[in-house]
Design a protein around this motif. Structure first.
Motif, PDB file in Angstrom:
ATOM      1  N   PHE A 127      23.139 -69.965 -75.498  1.00 39.28           N
ATOM      2  CA  PHE A 127      22.978 -68.657 -76.122  1.00 39.28           C
ATOM      3  C   PHE A 127      24.021 -67.671 -75.583  1.00 39.28           C
ATOM      4  CE2 PHE A 127      20.944 -64.496 -76.730  1.00 39.28           C
ATOM      5  CZ  PHE A 127      20.791 -64.550 -78.094  1.00 39.28           C
ATOM      6  N   MET A 128      24.304 -67.772 -74.276  1.00 42.52           N
ATOM      7  CA  MET A 128      25.291 -66.854 -73.691  1.00 42.52           C
ATOM      8  C   MET A 128      26.669 -67.037 -74.325  1.00 42.52           C
ATOM      9  SD  MET A 128      24.167 -66.927 -69.721  1.00 42.52           S
ATOM     10  CE  MET A 128      25.667 -66.213 -69.068  1.00 42.52           C
ATOM     11  N   ARG A 129      26.940 -68.234 -74.855  1.00 39.87           N
ATOM     12  CA  ARG A 129      28.246 -68.472 -75.485  1.00 39.87           C
ATOM     13  C   ARG A 129      28.457 -67.618 -76.737  1.00 39.87           C
ATOM     14  NH1 ARG A 129      29.143 -74.691 -76.387  1.00 39.87           N
ATOM     15  NH2 ARG A 129      31.182 -74.003 -77.092  1.00 39.87           N
ATOM     16  N   PHE A 130      27.358 -67.027 -77.266  1.00 44.98           N
ATOM     17  CA  PHE A 130      27.526 -66.163 -78.444  1.00 44.98           C
ATOM     18  C   PHE A 130      27.989 -64.753 -78.081  1.00 44.98           C
ATOM     19  CE2 PHE A 130      24.557 -69.301 -80.320  1.00 44.98           C
ATOM     20  CZ  PHE A 130      25.334 -69.678 -81.387  1.00 44.98           C
TER      21      PHE A 130
ATOM     22  N   ALA B 213      19.037 -50.914 -64.263  1.00 45.13           N
ATOM     23  CA  ALA B 213      19.609 -50.415 -65.519  1.00 45.13           C
ATOM     24  C   ALA B 213      20.565 -51.440 -66.122  1.00 45.13           C
ATOM     25  CB  ALA B 213      20.342 -49.098 -65.259  1.00 45.13           C
ATOM     26  N   MET B 214      21.381 -52.091 -65.247  1.00 46.24           N
ATOM     27  CA  MET B 214      22.309 -53.093 -65.748  1.00 46.24           C
ATOM     28  C   MET B 214      21.568 -54.287 -66.344  1.00 46.24           C
ATOM     29  SD  MET B 214      25.294 -53.014 -62.857  1.00 46.24           S
ATOM     30  CE  MET B 214      26.092 -54.550 -63.305  1.00 46.24           C
ATOM     31  N   ALA B 215      20.476 -54.686 -65.654  1.00 48.44           N
ATOM     32  CA  ALA B 215      19.697 -55.824 -66.144  1.00 48.44           C
ATOM     33  C   ALA B 215      19.087 -55.494 -67.503  1.00 48.44           C
ATOM     34  CB  ALA B 215      18.604 -56.186 -65.138  1.00 48.44           C
ATOM     35  N   VAL B 216      18.554 -54.259 -67.621  1.00 51.64           N
ATOM     36  CA  VAL B 216      17.943 -53.848 -68.886  1.00 51.64           C
ATOM     37  C   VAL B 216      18.998 -53.821 -69.995  1.00 51.64           C
ATOM     38  CG1 VAL B 216      16.912 -51.877 -70.092  1.00 51.64           C
ATOM     39  CG2 VAL B 216      16.044 -52.560 -67.855  1.00 51.64           C
ATOM     40  N   GLU B 217      20.208 -53.325 -69.657  1.00 50.95           N
ATOM     41  CA  GLU B 217      21.277 -53.260 -70.648  1.00 50.95           C
ATOM     42  C   GLU B 217      21.643 -54.660 -71.129  1.00 50.95           C
ATOM     43  OE1 GLU B 217      24.831 -51.289 -69.255  1.00 50.95           O
ATOM     44  OE2 GLU B 217      25.853 -51.956 -71.076  1.00 50.95           O
ATOM     45  N   PHE B 218      21.740 -55.592 -70.144  1.00 49.45           N
ATOM     46  CA  PHE B 218      22.090 -56.971 -70.482  1.00 49.45           C
ATOM     47  C   PHE B 218      21.016 -57.581 -71.394  1.00 49.45           C
ATOM     48  CE2 PHE B 218      22.196 -61.556 -69.573  1.00 49.45           C
ATOM     49  CZ  PHE B 218      23.526 -61.809 -69.852  1.00 49.45           C
ATOM     50  N   ALA B 219      19.731 -57.331 -71.027  1.00 51.73           N
ATOM     51  CA  ALA B 219      18.632 -57.879 -71.836  1.00 51.73           C
ATOM     52  C   ALA B 219      18.671 -57.308 -73.240  1.00 51.73           C
ATOM     53  CB  ALA B 219      17.302 -57.581 -71.157  1.00 51.73           C
ATOM     54  N   ASN B 220      18.990 -55.998 -73.341  1.00 48.23           N
ATOM     55  CA  ASN B 220      19.056 -55.373 -74.660  1.00 48.23           C
ATOM     56  C   ASN B 220      20.168 -55.974 -75.512  1.00 48.23           C
ATOM     57  OD1 ASN B 220      16.925 -53.640 -74.535  1.00 48.23           O
ATOM     58  ND2 ASN B 220      18.100 -51.998 -73.570  1.00 48.23           N
ATOM     59  N   LYS B 221      21.336 -56.204 -74.856  1.00 51.75           N
ATOM     60  CA  LYS B 221      22.448 -56.810 -75.582  1.00 51.75           C
ATOM     61  C   LYS B 221      22.060 -58.188 -76.088  1.00 51.75           C
ATOM     62  CE  LYS B 221      26.716 -54.831 -73.771  1.00 51.75           C
ATOM     63  NZ  LYS B 221      27.782 -55.045 -72.782  1.00 51.75           N
ATOM     64  N   MET B 222      21.369 -58.944 -75.219  1.00 55.31           N
ATOM     65  CA  MET B 222      20.929 -60.296 -75.553  1.00 55.31           C
ATOM     66  C   MET B 222      19.984 -60.236 -76.755  1.00 55.31           C
ATOM     67  SD  MET B 222      21.006 -62.829 -72.674  1.00 55.31           S
ATOM     68  CE  MET B 222      20.589 -64.567 -72.685  1.00 55.31           C
ATOM     69  N   LYS B 223      19.056 -59.247 -76.714  1.00 58.24           N
ATOM     70  CA  LYS B 223      18.071 -59.102 -77.777  1.00 58.24           C
ATOM     71  C   LYS B 223      18.779 -58.777 -79.093  1.00 58.24           C
ATOM     72  CE  LYS B 223      13.983 -56.357 -78.654  1.00 58.24           C
ATOM     73  NZ  LYS B 223      13.376 -55.076 -78.254  1.00 58.24           N
ATOM     74  N   LYS B 224      19.749 -57.859 -79.015  1.00 59.26           N
ATOM     75  CA  LYS B 224      20.465 -57.450 -80.221  1.00 59.26           C
ATOM     76  C   LYS B 224      21.209 -58.642 -80.833  1.00 59.26           C
ATOM     77  CE  LYS B 224      23.538 -54.053 -82.140  1.00 59.26           C
ATOM     78  NZ  LYS B 224      24.351 -55.113 -82.759  1.00 59.26           N
ATOM     79  N   LEU B 225      21.818 -59.451 -79.945  1.00 63.09           N
ATOM     80  CA  LEU B 225      22.564 -60.623 -80.391  1.00 63.09           C
ATOM     81  C   LEU B 225      21.641 -61.571 -81.157  1.00 63.09           C
ATOM     82  CD1 LEU B 225      25.543 -61.066 -79.598  1.00 63.09           C
ATOM     83  CD2 LEU B 225      24.761 -62.738 -77.948  1.00 63.09           C
ATOM     84  N   GLY B 226      20.421 -61.719 -80.632  1.00 60.79           N
ATOM     85  CA  GLY B 226      19.452 -62.585 -81.292  1.00 60.79           C
ATOM     86  C   GLY B 226      18.962 -61.998 -82.602  1.00 60.79           C
ATOM     87  N   GLN B 227      18.773 -60.658 -82.614  1.00 63.26           N
ATOM     88  CA  GLN B 227      18.270 -60.010 -83.838  1.00 63.26           C
ATOM     89  C   GLN B 227      19.323 -60.030 -84.945  1.00 63.26           C
ATOM     90  OE1 GLN B 227      17.077 -56.270 -82.214  1.00 63.26           O
ATOM     91  NE2 GLN B 227      14.890 -56.749 -82.320  1.00 63.26           N
TER      92      GLN B 227
END
Lengths: 438, 438
Positions: free
Chosen positions: A148-151, B30-44
């Motif tokens: 997933f990180m590759r995306f 804050a960085m972890a939350v930002e990363f998780a949000n980016k990950m979520k957006k990528l999935g959405q």
């Protein structure tokens, strides 16, 4: 196939077969010659391709020899195959791509190997059927997460290969660990084979006729600017020659050069990503502002779209329909914009190639701005009241596009100046210009 | 970092360290939350990415289990590592890419393995030091030749991966053959492990929520056409509303849609190359004319460049400077061209998505042609003799571009019809249209 169409009706079966075979041989020979010609052309278009092929051959032969004399350095164990693998997979056309792949492969193997050894220690806490289940679950979680990180666009641009190798190494080491208990040794052997062979690939790539992608990118950006400059200079002459003489110069290659500029975007970004790996290049060094090149490239492309508009108006019948007095009136400022903007762009191209600042470009821009103002005021007064609108519009539209091109060129100059200051281009101010013919 | 900028001057060292740690923790969180949000957006943005990651996890776990229960099927030998390798390397996002890589890998392994075994037989004719020299020379010749062949555009498009694997397998088998004499057995084992594991990857990829690149390409071509259609329809309304009311509608998303069309070229070609591997797709089947989609795509892009010209003229102050009577005069045919061409493009988009022929598109094209002729004759008469040329030109130029857009749309329709007949799209003629409101 014209083999079947030959007429063999009135001859014996043996002669017929013989003729057919001859025809087939001729056909095959023609195909072989065609293939050889294509191959030759491919090599002539870019001789670096031939050099690259020979380099790969050398690197693979070196590694094979390494393996053949294994009796002398008997530390490679069964991992000779990894050596070949690494060289074939890491060796790319440009230094940047080879370095990127090599470093990605080394770092990913190191980190994934370490993680797999850690996971192996945890798995030994479970016995019997528990162990493969724990290993399987962990392999699933880690491979799904890393895939997933590759995306992520930022990771994909520079670390895509590393992430793939991470999954690969992790699964490899953890899967093997269940069978034989020498995990640590295996991970260690794999790591140093990969490091040695990546270095062989990188060293052959750098030492034997290297292809620096950074240089290629710089040249491409400069060449694109030059193509636009040539177009503009040529367009000014061509348009008003067409209008007077009705025919044009024979050499129109300058008119098509800009087209290749339009489709370069993707490649430029890839090239900049690879160029970032070329840390040791003597001209660019660490932290060369590759992003600034991309910005110049993007603005160049915007300018090329406007040239495409211009080219649409280069139709003989439309130009000759325009009333002569109107055309004569706007001819001077139009040609001036074309030649001054063209000179400015070509000056930038040579400045980028030589990595120096430009002292003359501001003068060209100033002159083209004055010409644009003059043209603007000409178009705004209503001298041509009796003219047919449909006849005037094409030439007037050319004038409008040319007026648009001036700020466009100015933007390119501004972004070049930013690039020059970030990349510490050489200053030319204190030199005496050799062109001062008094 | 705002950690350093906080003011801790008048407190003891312990408190200071504590505050610093707290600030660091907040920052990290804050960085972890930002990363998780980016990950979520990528999935959405594209949920297929999450599915793909899970699929890779499943395939790798399956292969690992295969290896764990090796005691049961003890025929895999030491080649378990190749299994994992194959799955990780072959598994791609789309079915086409996975099939392409899998088939390339299988064919290349088969042919290179056969060649290496043959070469090995030749090398055994030499003794002692002769053998590694012969093997080295052959490895050099073959790897250099095949590397050069990778530069052929036709081979690069579809068989690049196969050629790389060819070099890899050849060197692997021939290098290993010098050490242990079970070359045939090794080549055979490698081949069937790769075949089994490629099939695992391909089957998981096809059976679990497959991403067909052919469908994606078809949708993309259709969506691009729809974006252009929306732009044209919106432009007609917007331009003359601006001229009358001085302000525009709030939703301008239709104005930017066409931009993504301009940069799709490279990706479309890659997608068509991959789609050719998807032989088993129920909608497309064998020999679907993917090249025709590319042609529609190229013409769509040419049309998008013209829309970019149009958009440049959408500046309020310029439009309002145009004399009202001139604007009013050309308004009707302009809006008609926009709406009819827009409808035609949107009709094509829906026809491509549903894979059927269109009966209404010719009507739209005919109407837009009539409007273009009317507009052309309006621009050619000299009704507006007293008008300021500078004021008239922008609006007249819009008219000229619109006249240009009509043949452009027609070309797209022609290439769509070629596509429809080659791909045997469903005919609609014999159905009763439900829209016949009498």
């Amino acid at each position: 196939m014209d083999i079947a169409s030959a007429n063999f009706e009135n001859v014996g079966p043996f002669t017929r077969a013989w003729e057919w075979l001859k025809a087939l041989a001729v056909k095959l020979w023609a195909m072989a010659v065609e293939f050889a010609n294509k191959m030759k052309k491919l090599g002539q278009d870019d001789p670096r391709r031939i050099v690259h092929s020979l380099k790969v051959g050398v690197a693979i032969t070196l590694v094979s020899l390494f393996y053949y004399v294994r009796q002398l350095f008997d530390r490679f164990g069964e991992d000779g195959i990894w050596a070949v693998l690494t060289v074939v997979l890491v060796f790319e056309f440009s230094v940047g791509a080879t370095l990127g792949k090599g470093l990605n492969r080394m770092l990913a193997t190191l980190s994934a190997g370490a993680l797999a050894v850690g996971v192996d220690q945890v798995a030994t806490l479970f016995d019997g059927t528990g162990q493969p289940i724990v290993l399987g679950i962990l392999a699933f979680i880690i491979s799904a997460t890393v895939t997933f990180m590759r995306f992520f666009p930022a990771l994909k641009a520079r670390y895509d290969y590393g992430l793939m190798i991470f999954i690969l190494t992790f699964c490899l080491v953890s899967v093997s660990s269940y069978q034989d208990d020498e995990v640590l040794e295996m991970a260690y052997e794999r790591l140093y084979t990969i490091i040695i062979c990546s270095f062989i690939a990188i060293i052959v790539c750098i030492c034997v006729c290297p292809v620096w992608i950074g240089e290629t990118l710089q040249n491409q950006i400069a060449n694109n600017l030059e193509k636009l400059g040539n177009f503009l200079e040529g367009f000014g002459r061509e348009y008003f020659r067409l209008s007077e003489e009705g025919h044009s110069t024979d050499d129109k290659s300058f008119l098509h050069g800009y087209k290749s500029v339009l489709s370069f975007e993707d490649k430029e970004e890839t090239m900049a990503n690879l160029a970032r790996w070329e840390l040791w290049h003597y001209r660019f060094g660490f932290r060369h502002p590759w992003n600034r090149y991309l910005k110049v490239g993007t603005l160049t492309r915007q300018c090329a779209y406007k040239l495409e508009d211009l080219k649409r108006y280069l139709k003989c019948f439309e130009i000759q329909a325009t009333p002569t007095e109107f055309r004569k009136e706007i001819q001077v400022p139009c040609i001036q914009i074309c030649s001054e903007s063209g000179k400015a762009l070509k000056e930038l191209a040579s400045a980028i190639k030589k990595m120096r600042r430009s002292t003359t470009v501001d003068g060209h821009i100033a002159k083209s701005k004055i010409a644009a103002e003059k043209l603007n005021s000409m178009l705004s007064n209503s001298l041509w009241e009796n003219a047919n609108l449909r006849e005037i519009i094409p030439t007037a539209a050319v004038g409008l596009v040319l007026i648009d091109i001036v700020p466009c060129t100015e933007k390119i100059v501004v972004s070049f100046k930013e690039l020059a200051s970030r990349a510490r281009f050489e200053r030319m101010d204190d030199r005496v210009s050799p062109n001062n013919d008094v």
